[in-house]
Every structure is written in structure tokens, then in C-alpha cells.
Design a protein around this motif. Sequence first.
Motif, PDB file in Angstrom:
ATOM      1  N   PHE A 185       0.901  -1.164   0.000  1.00  0.00           N
ATOM      2  CA  PHE A 185       0.000   0.000   0.000  1.00  0.00           C
ATOM      3  C   PHE A 185       0.933   1.204   0.000  1.00  0.00           C
ATOM      4  O   PHE A 185       1.587   1.479   1.014  1.00  0.00           O
ATOM      5  CB  PHE A 185      -0.890   0.026   1.247  1.00  0.00           C
ATOM      6  N   GLY A 186       1.029   1.906  -1.104  1.00  0.00           N
ATOM      7  CA  GLY A 186       2.000   2.995  -1.216  1.00  0.00           C
ATOM      8  C   GLY A 186       3.390   2.438  -0.981  1.00  0.00           C
ATOM      9  O   GLY A 186       3.795   1.454  -1.614  1.00  0.00           O
ATOM     10  N   ALA A 187       4.101   3.049  -0.037  1.00  0.00           N
ATOM     11  CA  ALA A 187       5.482   2.612   0.213  1.00  0.00           C
ATOM     12  C   ALA A 187       5.543   1.461   1.220  1.00  0.00           C
ATOM     13  O   ALA A 187       6.614   0.922   1.479  1.00  0.00           O
ATOM     14  CB  ALA A 187       6.292   3.793   0.733  1.00  0.00           C
ATOM     15  N   GLU A 188       4.369   1.087   1.776  1.00  0.00           N
ATOM     16  CA  GLU A 188       4.373   0.072   2.836  1.00  0.00           C
ATOM     17  C   GLU A 188       4.129  -1.325   2.243  1.00  0.00           C
ATOM     18  O   GLU A 188       3.122  -1.554   1.561  1.00  0.00           O
ATOM     19  CB  GLU A 188       3.267   0.397   3.861  1.00  0.00           C
ATOM     20  N   ARG A 189       5.055  -2.256   2.515  1.00  0.00           N
ATOM     21  CA  ARG A 189       4.859  -3.643   2.075  1.00  0.00           C
ATOM     22  C   ARG A 189       4.080  -4.370   3.165  1.00  0.00           C
ATOM     23  O   ARG A 189       4.594  -4.581   4.263  1.00  0.00           O
ATOM     24  CB  ARG A 189       6.212  -4.309   1.827  1.00  0.00           C
ATOM     25  N   VAL A 190       2.826  -4.724   2.883  1.00  0.00           N
ATOM     26  CA  VAL A 190       2.001  -5.316   3.940  1.00  0.00           C
ATOM     27  C   VAL A 190       1.886  -6.836   3.818  1.00  0.00           C
ATOM     28  O   VAL A 190       1.573  -7.512   4.792  1.00  0.00           O
ATOM     29  CB  VAL A 190       0.604  -4.664   4.030  1.00  0.00           C
ATOM     30  N   VAL A 191       2.128  -7.365   2.630  1.00  0.00           N
ATOM     31  CA  VAL A 191       2.282  -8.816   2.455  1.00  0.00           C
ATOM     32  C   VAL A 191       3.595  -8.987   1.714  1.00  0.00           C
ATOM     33  O   VAL A 191       3.835  -8.343   0.688  1.00  0.00           O
ATOM     34  CB  VAL A 191       1.090  -9.422   1.672  1.00  0.00           C
ATOM     35  N   PRO A 235      -2.494  -8.626  -5.953  1.00  0.00           N
ATOM     36  CA  PRO A 235      -1.087  -8.620  -5.539  1.00  0.00           C
ATOM     37  C   PRO A 235      -0.265  -7.603  -6.332  1.00  0.00           C
ATOM     38  O   PRO A 235      -0.527  -7.382  -7.514  1.00  0.00           O
ATOM     39  CB  PRO A 235      -0.595 -10.034  -5.876  1.00  0.00           C
ATOM     40  N   THR A 236       0.698  -7.003  -5.660  1.00  0.00           N
ATOM     41  CA  THR A 236       1.648  -6.130  -6.358  1.00  0.00           C
ATOM     42  C   THR A 236       2.663  -7.010  -7.099  1.00  0.00           C
ATOM     43  O   THR A 236       3.169  -6.647  -8.153  1.00  0.00           O
ATOM     44  CB  THR A 236       2.384  -5.235  -5.329  1.00  0.00           C
ATOM     45  N   ALA A 237       2.965  -8.165  -6.521  1.00  0.00           N
ATOM     46  CA  ALA A 237       3.866  -9.120  -7.167  1.00  0.00           C
ATOM     47  C   ALA A 237       3.381 -10.531  -6.846  1.00  0.00           C
ATOM     48  O   ALA A 237       2.767 -10.764  -5.804  1.00  0.00           O
ATOM     49  CB  ALA A 237       5.291  -8.937  -6.647  1.00  0.00           C
ATOM     50  N   GLY A 238       3.655 -11.470  -7.742  1.00  0.00           N
ATOM     51  CA  GLY A 238       3.262 -12.864  -7.529  1.00  0.00           C
ATOM     52  C   GLY A 238       1.859 -13.148  -8.021  1.00  0.00           C
ATOM     53  O   GLY A 238       1.200 -12.268  -8.588  1.00  0.00           O
ATOM     54  N   ARG A 239       1.417 -14.378  -7.788  1.00  0.00           N
ATOM     55  CA  ARG A 239       0.111 -14.810  -8.298  1.00  0.00           C
ATOM     56  C   ARG A 239      -0.697 -15.511  -7.227  1.00  0.00           C
ATOM     57  O   ARG A 239      -0.131 -16.230  -6.418  1.00  0.00           O
ATOM     58  CB  ARG A 239       0.286 -15.879  -9.376  1.00  0.00           C
TER      59      ARG A 239
END
Length: 229
Positions: A13-19, A54-58
Motif C-alpha cells: 500500500f504505497g510505500a508500505e509492504r504489507v504482504v 497482488p503487487t507481485a506474484g500470483r
Amino acid sequence: MTDIVFDHVSHDFGAERVVDDVSLVLGEHRIGIVGANGSGKSTLARMINGLVTPTAGRVSVGGLDLARHAREVRRTVGFVFTNADNQIVMPTVREDVAFTLRRHKLDRADAAARVDAALHRFGLVELADRPAHRLSGGQKQLLALASVLVAEPAVIVADEPTTLLDARNARLVGEHFAELPQQLIVVSHQLELLDGFDRVIVMEAGQVVADDRPEPALDAYRALIGSPR
Ligand SMILES: Nc1ncnc2c1ncn2[C@@H]1O[C@H](COP(=O)(O)OP(=O)(O)OP(=O)(O)O)[C@@H](O)[C@H]1O
């Protein structure tokens, strides 16, 4: 059961990696997800039916990749929100429960019988004709469960479904969960709700830090948050 696969999944979420780079195969009947506030549980759960991308992955459910098949996946995954107001769509309690069945092509009598059974199961019979938005918080939570479960989805994801329930209703929901034949994924801070589950995943700062049978996983979680048994 349906395999729910997270393949190197991250979400920012923005600059925060939450997963943070989570890989899991969820194929057991009943799976709990626990973790401290803000550890990423809801974000992870919401990716199972494409509410969060997801921002990355599946992420895939039963072999269907959410990036391409979210609509099909949503037909098999029922999602119960923490905040029941997010899912109340119809004026009265009965209409709201019935709304979920609109695409099921049941005849009127079958649909009415299913709705009555769901209202009964969650103690909502007396409230059936009341305006859904004016229910108490706990009553809305029961309505949210009834509205999702009436359709008997193959997979149920419930995000803190009992937070506002009194002890009796929380036990009722726990008992109902124990009897459900469908696959169930429950995010909860109420650890007793996960008694008898097959697997518990512990999240911390977006990562899976324990993944085990409930007893060892919950011991690890209690140790993590400094809580006595
Ligand atoms: N829509 C959003 N926009 C920005 N940040 C968000 C959003 N949703 C969640 N977050 C942030 O992502 C992080 C993880 O939130 P998430 O709701 O997944 O945690 P959680 O483990 O379910 O927490 P809780 O136990 O408090 O419900 C938190 O820091 C939260 O502030």
C-alpha cells in the motif's frame, strides 16, 4: 477441497509492504489465520477473491488465476467482511439473505426454504423483516454470515466474523463452522474459534512466521505477542 495457491505474493500500500513474498498452498478443510493488528491478514484473505490484487506474484483458486478469472473465482468463494455494512445490499434482513441466491436459478419455494433455514441457523428469524442497516453490530455480523452461507459457496473466507458477537452467538457460529462441509478460511483474534481446525497460519509483518496444526501454531503466536495461555 479447493487448492488456494499463493505463489511469491507481495502487496504494497504505497510505500508500505504489507504482504511480503508469501508462498502457500491452502488445501485443508478448515484453516485459521492469526497475527497481530496490521500484520497483513485481511490483505492476504482479500486476495483470495480478488478484492485486493497482488503487487507481485500470483494467487489462484482451483487452478484459476485471479488476475484473469476473478469473476469465476468469486462464484466459488464467499467472503464474509469484518464490517458487515460493507456487504449489506438490500433493505430488509430477509431480502438481504435472499439476494445472494439471485443467480442460483432456484424456484421460489426452494429459495425461500434456503433463506428460512439460514435465518433460523443464525438466530435471525425474529429480525427477518427489520431494516438490515438498523440492526446492532452483532446482528449485522450474523446477517453477513447468513447472507454468504445461504449460497453454500465451495470456499468461505471469513475475516474476523465474530468480533462483535456475544459469547453465546460466537459459540453458535463456532459450532456451525465445525459442521460445515465446505472449505473455510477464517481470520480471527478469537483463538477458541479455531479449535479443531486443520491448520493455523501465523502472520507477522506481512510474512508467514508459523504454519502448523492449531496447537503448536497458536503456542508460537502467543509467544510472539507475549500472551499467556
Ligand atoms: N486500503 C488501504 N490503504 C492503505 N493501507 C492499508 C489499506 N488496508 C490496509 N492497509 C495497511 O496494511 C497493513 C495491513 O493491514 P491488514 O488489514 O491486512 O492487517 P490485519 O492483520 O488484518 O490487521 P487487524 O488484525 O488489525 O485487522 C496495515 O498497516 C494497514 O494500515
